[in-house]
Design a protein around this motif. Structure first.
Motif, PDB file in Angstrom:
ATOM      1  N   VAL A  78     -19.323  10.488  30.805  1.00 47.50           N
ATOM      2  CA  VAL A  78     -18.985   9.356  31.673  1.00 47.50           C
ATOM      3  C   VAL A  78     -17.550   9.468  32.181  1.00 47.50           C
ATOM      4  O   VAL A  78     -17.287   9.328  33.364  1.00 47.50           O
ATOM      5  N   ILE A  79     -16.623   9.687  31.254  1.00 51.55           N
ATOM      6  CA  ILE A  79     -15.217   9.899  31.600  1.00 51.55           C
ATOM      7  C   ILE A  79     -14.799  11.162  30.857  1.00 51.55           C
ATOM      8  O   ILE A  79     -14.809  11.187  29.634  1.00 51.55           O
ATOM      9  N   ASN A  80     -14.440  12.194  31.594  1.00 52.04           N
ATOM     10  CA  ASN A  80     -14.114  13.449  30.923  1.00 52.04           C
ATOM     11  C   ASN A  80     -12.769  13.370  30.207  1.00 52.04           C
ATOM     12  O   ASN A  80     -12.055  12.363  30.305  1.00 52.04           O
ATOM     13  N   ALA A  81     -12.412  14.401  29.490  1.00 56.09           N
ATOM     14  CA  ALA A  81     -11.196  14.407  28.674  1.00 56.09           C
ATOM     15  C   ALA A  81      -9.929  14.240  29.510  1.00 56.09           C
ATOM     16  O   ALA A  81      -8.899  13.824  28.993  1.00 56.09           O
ATOM     17  N   ASN A  82      -9.997  14.525  30.801  1.00 60.49           N
ATOM     18  CA  ASN A  82      -8.851  14.342  31.692  1.00 60.49           C
ATOM     19  C   ASN A  82      -8.808  12.946  32.300  1.00 60.49           C
ATOM     20  O   ASN A  82      -7.947  12.657  33.121  1.00 60.49           O
ATOM     21  N   GLY A  83      -9.777  12.085  31.941  1.00 61.63           N
ATOM     22  CA  GLY A  83      -9.806  10.732  32.469  1.00 61.63           C
ATOM     23  C   GLY A  83     -10.511  10.604  33.808  1.00 61.63           C
ATOM     24  O   GLY A  83     -10.439   9.558  34.448  1.00 61.63           O
ATOM     25  N   GLU A  84     -11.232  11.644  34.235  1.00 61.04           N
ATOM     26  CA  GLU A  84     -11.945  11.596  35.512  1.00 61.04           C
ATOM     27  C   GLU A  84     -13.340  11.010  35.313  1.00 61.04           C
ATOM     28  O   GLU A  84     -14.042  11.367  34.375  1.00 61.04           O
ATOM     29  N   TYR A  85     -13.714  10.114  36.200  1.00 67.37           N
ATOM     30  CA  TYR A  85     -15.009   9.435  36.153  1.00 67.37           C
ATOM     31  C   TYR A  85     -16.114  10.392  36.603  1.00 67.37           C
ATOM     32  O   TYR A  85     -16.046  10.981  37.680  1.00 67.37           O
TER      33      TYR A  85
END
Length: 175
Positions: free
Chosen positions: A106-113
């Motif tokens: 849902v939200i990757n480790a880099n904070g991207e949706y």
């Protein structure tokens, strides 16, 4: 001497900056988060395989098939069928019962949706033979999408995970 005094005053002002100017995070990014897909409330679950309960669906589920929309120049936003698997050890909760997905879906480790689930349609839970056990209604996904996107835009990652947990429910197929 005036330069030293001015320098000390400038340093004191800089150090004394109010930390309230920095917005506090509203929700934490959790790369280890798990989100659940559980049976809809108030529905006695039956599947295309006669007599299965919600627990039996979770026990027999091996994958989720969905049509995901990709937005690149090559396919012009076409839907493509994709699948995600559920392993026994970490992706099934037999107490709830529920299926689990990684929060990084849902939200990757880099904070991207990651929009795969919120733009998907025709989401089916299947067994090892590819038989359909349950489905996530398209209406559920459409209703959850603006809420999830608003929480993400507000950088409230905890709320994004909570919304997924509450919104994504599965239902039986009728014959």
């Amino acid at each position: 001497m005036k330069k030293i005094l001015f320098l000390l005053l400038a340093v004191a002002l800089f150090v004394n900056c109010d930390p309230k100017d920095t917005p506090e995070p509203k929700g934490q990014l959790d790369p280890n988060a798990m989100i659940t897909i559980r049976p809809a409330k108030g529905v006695k679950l039956r599947s295309t395989i006669t007599g299965l309960t919600a627990l039996e669906v979770v026990q027999q589920a091996t994958s989720m098939k969905l049509q995901m929309r990709y937005f690149d120049d090559l396919d012009n936003g076409q839907y493509k069928i994709a699948g995600r698997g559920f392993n026994e050890e970490t992706m099934k909760d037999f107490n709830i019962p529920a299926l689990k997905m990684l929060g990084i879906d849902v939200i990757n480790a880099n904070g991207e949706y990651i929009r795969d689930l919120t733009t998907a349609k025709s989401v089916f839970i299947t067994d090892i033979n590819g038989d359909t056990l349950a489905y996530v209604p398209d209406e559920v996904i459409k209703a959850a999408r603006p809420l999830i996107e608003a929480a993400y835009a507000d950088e409230n990652y905890t709320e994004v995970y909570r919304l997924f947990d509450e919104a994504f429910t599965f239902l039986p197929l009728t014959e």
